[in-house]
Scaffold this motif. Structure first.
Motif, mmCIF file in Angstrom:
data_model
loop_
_atom_site.group_PDB
_atom_site.id
_atom_site.type_symbol
_atom_site.label_atom_id
_atom_site.label_comp_id
_atom_site.label_asym_id
_atom_site.label_seq_id
_atom_site.Cartn_x
_atom_site.Cartn_y
_atom_site.Cartn_z
ATOM 1 N N LEU A 192 14.753 -4.490 13.796
ATOM 2 C CA LEU A 192 13.992 -4.333 12.583
ATOM 3 C C LEU A 192 12.694 -4.513 12.392
ATOM 4 O O LEU A 192 12.204 -5.701 12.930
ATOM 5 C CB LEU A 192 14.737 -4.835 11.349
ATOM 6 C CG LEU A 192 14.189 -4.880 10.174
ATOM 7 C CD1 LEU A 192 14.503 -3.105 9.558
ATOM 8 C CD2 LEU A 192 14.653 -5.701 9.014
ATOM 9 N N ILE A 193 11.580 -3.444 12.446
ATOM 10 C CA ILE A 193 10.122 -3.559 12.481
ATOM 11 C C ILE A 193 9.683 -3.034 11.165
ATOM 12 O O ILE A 193 9.922 -2.079 10.833
ATOM 13 C CB ILE A 193 9.917 -2.719 13.743
ATOM 14 C CG1 ILE A 193 10.475 -3.286 14.827
ATOM 15 C CG2 ILE A 193 8.079 -2.807 14.114
ATOM 16 C CD1 ILE A 193 10.370 -2.207 16.420
ATOM 17 N N THR A 194 8.494 -3.766 10.882
ATOM 18 C CA THR A 194 7.637 -3.711 9.595
ATOM 19 C C THR A 194 6.276 -3.167 10.235
ATOM 20 O O THR A 194 5.873 -3.586 11.223
ATOM 21 C CB THR A 194 7.642 -4.620 8.497
ATOM 22 O OG1 THR A 194 7.028 -5.802 9.060
ATOM 23 C CG2 THR A 194 8.949 -5.093 8.109
ATOM 24 N N ALA A 195 5.855 -2.014 9.644
ATOM 25 C CA ALA A 195 4.508 -1.582 10.366
ATOM 26 C C ALA A 195 3.588 -1.191 9.069
ATOM 27 O O ALA A 195 3.992 -0.969 7.982
ATOM 28 C CB ALA A 195 4.865 -0.520 11.119
ATOM 29 N N GLY A 196 2.327 -1.217 9.392
ATOM 30 C CA GLY A 196 1.416 -0.646 8.472
ATOM 31 C C GLY A 196 0.987 -1.460 7.347
ATOM 32 O O GLY A 196 1.569 -2.424 7.032
ATOM 33 N N PRO A 197 0.175 -0.918 6.476
ATOM 34 C CA PRO A 197 -0.331 -1.576 5.100
ATOM 35 C C PRO A 197 0.521 -1.371 3.917
ATOM 36 O O PRO A 197 1.706 -0.679 4.194
ATOM 37 C CB PRO A 197 -1.521 -0.940 4.760
ATOM 38 C CG PRO A 197 -1.339 0.719 5.190
ATOM 39 C CD PRO A 197 -0.536 0.508 6.486
ATOM 40 N N THR A 198 0.448 -2.217 3.025
ATOM 41 C CA THR A 198 1.186 -1.720 1.836
ATOM 42 C C THR A 198 -0.054 -1.356 0.665
ATOM 43 O O THR A 198 -0.890 -1.843 0.943
ATOM 44 C CB THR A 198 2.172 -2.950 1.129
ATOM 45 O OG1 THR A 198 1.229 -4.003 0.927
ATOM 46 C CG2 THR A 198 3.025 -3.531 2.198
ATOM 47 N N VAL A 199 0.526 -0.701 -0.428
ATOM 48 C CA VAL A 199 -0.532 -0.260 -1.495
ATOM 49 C C VAL A 199 0.021 -0.837 -2.843
ATOM 50 O O VAL A 199 1.293 -0.622 -3.046
ATOM 51 C CB VAL A 199 -0.815 1.037 -1.413
ATOM 52 C CG1 VAL A 199 -1.418 1.640 0.085
ATOM 53 C CG2 VAL A 199 0.484 2.047 -1.550
ATOM 54 N N GLU A 200 -0.790 -1.668 -3.441
ATOM 55 C CA GLU A 200 -0.442 -2.130 -4.767
ATOM 56 C C GLU A 200 -1.172 -1.678 -5.557
ATOM 57 O O GLU A 200 -2.354 -1.495 -5.888
ATOM 58 C CB GLU A 200 -0.802 -3.643 -4.699
ATOM 59 C CG GLU A 200 -0.407 -4.373 -3.438
ATOM 60 C CD GLU A 200 1.131 -4.412 -3.118
ATOM 61 O OE1 GLU A 200 2.070 -4.428 -4.201
ATOM 62 O OE2 GLU A 200 1.519 -4.141 -1.948
ATOM 63 N N PRO A 201 -0.374 -0.795 -6.562
ATOM 64 C CA PRO A 201 -1.122 0.015 -7.557
ATOM 65 C C PRO A 201 -1.603 -0.647 -8.768
ATOM 66 O O PRO A 201 -1.369 -1.694 -9.242
ATOM 67 C CB PRO A 201 -0.020 0.960 -8.226
ATOM 68 C CG PRO A 201 1.298 -0.023 -7.839
ATOM 69 C CD PRO A 201 1.129 -0.727 -6.591
#
Length: 402
Positions: A192-201
């Motif tokens: 299991l791999i997480t990637a990239g940014p998250t966006v917080e509205p």
């Protein structure tokens, strides 16, 4: 690319697509494979042996003996020499002969003598490809353990449109490379791999995010999938595309979305790599409508997001490996080691924004890997694909120990 030093025998049968064999051989040699070519007599009507001999840097064979010098072209030796055989193009006739053991030329004799993996890349007209007899031959060859590189859809030499175009040489190279990338220790593992940014509205049109491109996480996912592992990639918003169709991709937006998906799948995986740049804070209140500009200042109240790696690290099961990332600008080793211990990780991958070419958005990265016993490995600046292979090799070594 995993073809360096590999011995590849290319079989060429009589199809108009035989001209693509020249590019295939050239790409194999460029990948530093050792290449031998065996042609059928019909193939020589479409491309000369001289062309393939010059490109492969080896004599091209098509008969059991050479009438000029009386030498015997030993089909058994050729079959045992190869690490893999790829027959491209493979005509309907060649498929039929291999499926039934009709050994009347050097190519089919080599096929029957081989102990290595065999790859067929069919090329023929659409109706020939879909004919029940061809399909039966393909099924038979697959039942023998052979692999197929399926033809492309498009305009054929007959003028018809459909399946039957020989797969492009680049696609064949990718298939061969993926085969040699597979590791026995990895094929039973789930990753299991997480990637990239998250966006917080903030409101319907604005959000808080970071500069992560996701390139590192995506490269790691591709590397582990190529090794044979079953990979799930949980990715924040990014324009990147996955090329390995075996990778399960789950797209999320916010830190809370990423936590929900990752925590749901956490216990099912042998390895979890937290490569995403997850927002540490998110707006406490999200406006339903666009916030209008008022005055010279605006106060935005934030609250902490869930620490995904820390929360899940506290529930790590026996034998499960966890890898985190640390992007630092000062006191790099100190902060990385602290994060490693606090989050109950097995490894942490440190990169510093002080290193040119490392960090967000670049196609390169320079990492230091620290394990839970405080062993430190430093790596030079490399492409993110090469960095992913370094991380893969560390894990493969750990799995092999177990």
């Amino acid at each position: 690319m995993n073809l360096k030093g590999k011995k590849i025998l290319v079989g060429v049968s009589g199809s108009i697509a035989a001209y693509k064999a020249a590019l295939l051989v050239r790409l194999l040699v460029k990948a530093e494979a050792s290449v031998r070519v065996v042609m059928t007599d019909a193939a020589k009507e479409f491309i000369t042996p001289l062309t393939l001999s010059v490109l492969s840097k080896n004599p091209v064979l098509s008969t059991f003996s050479d009438a000029q010098d009386g030498l015997w072209n030993n089909h058994v030796d050729l079959g045992l020499w190869a690490d893999a055989i790829v027959i491209a193009p493979a005509t309907a006739k060649t498929l039929s002969k291999c499926a039934t053991g009709n050994c009347d030329d050097l190519l089919t004799a080599v096929y029957l003598s081989a102990r290595c993996p065999i790859f067929f890349a069919p090329a023929m007209d659409v109706d020939m490809y879909h004919h029940p007899s061809t399909k039966n031959n393909i099924d038979t060859l697959e039942s023998f353990g052979n692999s197929f590189i399926l033809p492309d859809f498009g305009e054929l030499a007959s003028g018809l449109i459909g399946d039957g175009r020989l797969a492009e040489p680049e696609k064949i190279i990718t298939k061969l490379s993926a085969h040699f990338a597979r590791k026995p220790v990895a094929v039973t593992k789930k990753v299991l791999i997480t990637a990239g940014p998250t966006v917080e509205p903030i409101d319907p049109v604005r959000y808080i995010s970071n500069r992560s491109s996701g390139k590192m996480g995506y490269a790691i996912a591709e590397a582990f999938a190529a090794s044979g592992a079953s990979v799930t990639l949980v990715t924040g918003p990014t324009d990147l595309k996955i090329t390995d169709a075996t990778i399960k991709v789950v797209r999320v937006e916010s830190a809370s979305d990423m936590f929900a998906v990752t925590s749901d799948q956490f216990q099912q995986n042998d390895l979890v790599i937290f490569a995403a740049a997850v927002a540490d804070y998110t707006p406490k209140f999200v406006a339903d409508q666009k916030i209008k500009k008022q005055g010279h200042e605006m106060m935005l109240e934030l609250e902490k997001t869930t620490d995904i790696a820390g929360t899940l690290g506290s529930t790590k099961k026996e034998g499960q490996l966890l890898i985190g990332f640390a992007l630092e600008t000062e006191n790099e080793l100190e902060y990385a080691m602290d994060k490693l211990q606090r989050k109950n990780l097995d490894y942490i991958v440190l990169n510093s924004l002080n290193d040119p070419g490392a960090g967000f958005a670049h196609d390169t990265n320079k990492i230091t890997v620290i394990d839970k016993y405080k062993n430190i490995q430093h790596f030079d600046l490399k492409s993110k694909e090469e960095v992913a292979l370094d991380i893969l090799n560390i894990v493969l070594a750990k799995w092999s120990e177990a």
